[in-house]
Design an enzyme around this catalytic site. Structure first.
Site, PDB file in Angstrom:
ATOM      1  N   HIS A   7       0.831  -1.209   0.000  1.00  0.00           N
ATOM      2  CA  HIS A   7       0.000   0.000   0.000  1.00  0.00           C
ATOM      3  C   HIS A   7       0.862   1.254   0.000  1.00  0.00           C
ATOM      4  O   HIS A   7       2.041   1.231   0.345  1.00  0.00           O
ATOM      5  CB  HIS A   7      -0.945   0.001   1.205  1.00  0.00           C
ATOM      6  CG  HIS A   7      -0.218   0.022   2.525  1.00  0.00           C
ATOM      7  ND1 HIS A   7       0.363   1.162   3.045  1.00  0.00           N
ATOM      8  CD2 HIS A   7       0.022  -0.962   3.417  1.00  0.00           C
ATOM      9  CE1 HIS A   7       0.918   0.887   4.196  1.00  0.00           C
ATOM     10  NE2 HIS A   7       0.737  -0.399   4.459  1.00  0.00           N
ATOM     11  N   GLU A  78      -2.414  -7.281   7.877  1.00  0.00           N
ATOM     12  CA  GLU A  78      -1.045  -7.187   8.381  1.00  0.00           C
ATOM     13  C   GLU A  78      -0.896  -7.936   9.704  1.00  0.00           C
ATOM     14  O   GLU A  78      -1.867  -8.238  10.389  1.00  0.00           O
ATOM     15  CB  GLU A  78      -0.660  -5.706   8.548  1.00  0.00           C
ATOM     16  CG  GLU A  78       0.745  -5.424   9.041  1.00  0.00           C
ATOM     17  CD  GLU A  78       1.880  -5.953   8.166  1.00  0.00           C
ATOM     18  OE1 GLU A  78       2.007  -7.186   8.021  1.00  0.00           O
ATOM     19  OE2 GLU A  78       2.655  -5.131   7.652  1.00  0.00           O
TER      20      GLU A  78
END
Length: 190
Positions: A7, A78
């Site tokens: 990202h 994550e």
């Protein structure tokens, strides 16, 4: 081929804070970085697009032009950093000078091997290795995925660095899984 896309920039990535499950949004620069991926990744004929459920990955996916095709995969979230969440390594090392996320688990944190199990499941579910798959996710998770792709222990991910909005390519040389490219930013791949 598998394209791993980290990202774009967030406030916490700039400050180098451990950003696991906290849903920190992209900065304006992060949004621009993600949009800069569109002309590069748009040349691919992706058979499948996967994204983490966290907004920083989903927004990067959308700004890169794949939001309407993306499958949210909860296994791509994550690493859960527990008490390290939101803290920098320097802050943690005040109390534990040898601390590393890779070797010193924090209270409440997900075990490294648990993250490896999740990425192993993602890899196993990719199907036809000739298909082109894009995966939008997070630095530590993608580093572990790269390590596991090559049959290495998850700890090998500590040797792989990923910048925001970078692209890495996993493929095969003959039948051997390889890292074809790693940590390439849009300026270098366009």
């Amino acid at each position: 081929m598998i394209y791993l896309v980290r990202h774009g920039e967030t406030e916490w990535s700039v400050e180098r804070r451990h950003t696991g499950r906290t849903d920190v949004p992209l900065t304006e620069r992060g949004r621009a970085e993600a949009a800069a991926l569109a002309p590069v990744l748009g040349k691919l004929h992706a058979d499948r697009v996967l994204t983490s459920p966290l907004s920083r990955a989903r927004d990067t996916c959308a700004l890169a032009g794949f939001g309407d095709r993306a499958e949210v995969d909860d296994r791509l979230v994550e690493w859960d950093y527990g008490q390290a969440e939101g803290r920098t390594t320097a802050e943690i090392r005040v109390d534990d000078p040898a601390w590393s996320i890779w070797t010193h688990p924090m209270a409440g944190a997900e075990a490294l091997e648990s993250v490896a199990t999740r990425v192993d499941q993602v890899i196993a579910g990719l199907g036809d290795p000739q298909q082109v798959t894009l995966i939008f996710a997070h630095a530590h998770l993608l580093r572990i995925l790269g390590a596991r792709w090559c049959g290495q222990p998850a700890l090998f991910g500590s040797n792989l660095v990923l910048d925001p909005a970078s692209v890495s390519v996993l493929s095969f040389e003959r039948e051997v899984p390889v890292i074809e490219r790693w940590n390439v930013v849009a300026d270098a791949i366009s």
